[in-house]
Design an enzyme around this catalytic site. Structure first.
Site, short mmCIF file in Angstrom:
data_model
loop_
_atom_site.label_atom_id
_atom_site.label_comp_id
_atom_site.label_asym_id
_atom_site.label_seq_id
_atom_site.Cartn_x
_atom_site.Cartn_y
_atom_site.Cartn_z
N CYS A 54 0.86 -1.18 0.00
CA CYS A 54 0.00 0.00 0.00
C CYS A 54 0.90 1.23 0.00
O CYS A 54 1.79 1.35 0.83
CB CYS A 54 -0.91 0.00 1.24
N CYS A 57 0.46 3.27 3.51
CA CYS A 57 0.93 2.79 4.82
C CYS A 57 2.02 1.73 4.76
O CYS A 57 2.58 1.37 5.79
CB CYS A 57 -0.25 2.26 5.65
N CYS A 103 -7.28 -1.13 1.55
CA CYS A 103 -6.21 -1.67 2.38
C CYS A 103 -6.78 -1.91 3.77
O CYS A 103 -7.38 -1.00 4.36
CB CYS A 103 -5.05 -0.68 2.43
N CYS A 106 -4.95 0.61 6.56
CA CYS A 106 -5.24 2.05 6.66
C CYS A 106 -6.55 2.48 6.00
O CYS A 106 -6.89 3.65 6.03
CB CYS A 106 -4.08 2.85 6.09
N CYS A 128 -8.61 -5.27 -9.74
CA CYS A 128 -8.22 -4.20 -10.65
C CYS A 128 -7.76 -3.03 -9.77
O CYS A 128 -8.59 -2.34 -9.16
CB CYS A 128 -9.42 -3.83 -11.51
#
Length: 143
Positions: A54, A57, A103, A106, A128
């Site tokens: 991510c 984070c 995510c 976060c 996607c």
């Protein structure tokens, strides 16, 4: 594939902190559920072996081994690193029902997941994901 209930994020920051840490384009996608234009992301055609994290984070989300060519204009994966790495939730923002991918660490927006499209993958799912939501750490950089 069923959307799961949102849990409390492990990483929490104020909107000011997010704006200070992310570029305006990153903030738009990650924190405002925007979408980068098709075929513009840095990871659309990437074949580098590694882990996709991510961008907000640093949580590990996807492995390159699950990335496949879907020819849709965004990086596609058939599975996250582990089911607890992402949160799925219903998205009706464009007048249709889609499944948004966040995510789990976060709660930043990553993209959407689709299934039943007939791709020859083990899961018949296509995560996607916006390139701008990810950072690729190559196997050679992992040490």
């Amino acid at each position: 594939m069923k959307p799961v209930a949102d849990a409390t994020p492990k990483v929490t920051k104020s909107e000011r902190e997010w704006r200070d840490e992310l570029t305006p384009a990153e903030y738009h996608v990650l924190r405002e559920a925007g979408t980068e234009p098709a075929w513009t992301g840095e990871y659309v055609d990437t074949k580098t072996v590694g882990v996709y994290q991510c961008r907000a984070c640093g949580a590990e989300l996807f492995r390159s081994e699950t990335k496949f060519d879907s020819h849709c204009g965004w990086p596609s994966f058939f599975s996250p690193l582990a089911e607890d790495r992402v949160i799925l939730r219903e998205d009706r923002s464009l007048g249709m029902v889609r499944t948004e991918v966040l995510c789990a660490t976060c709660h930043s927006h990553l993209g959407h997941v689709f299934e039943g499209e007939g791709y020859p993958t083990p899961t018949d799912q296509r995560y996607c994901i916006n390139s701008i939501s990810l950072t690729l750490v190559s196997e050679s950089d992992q040490g």
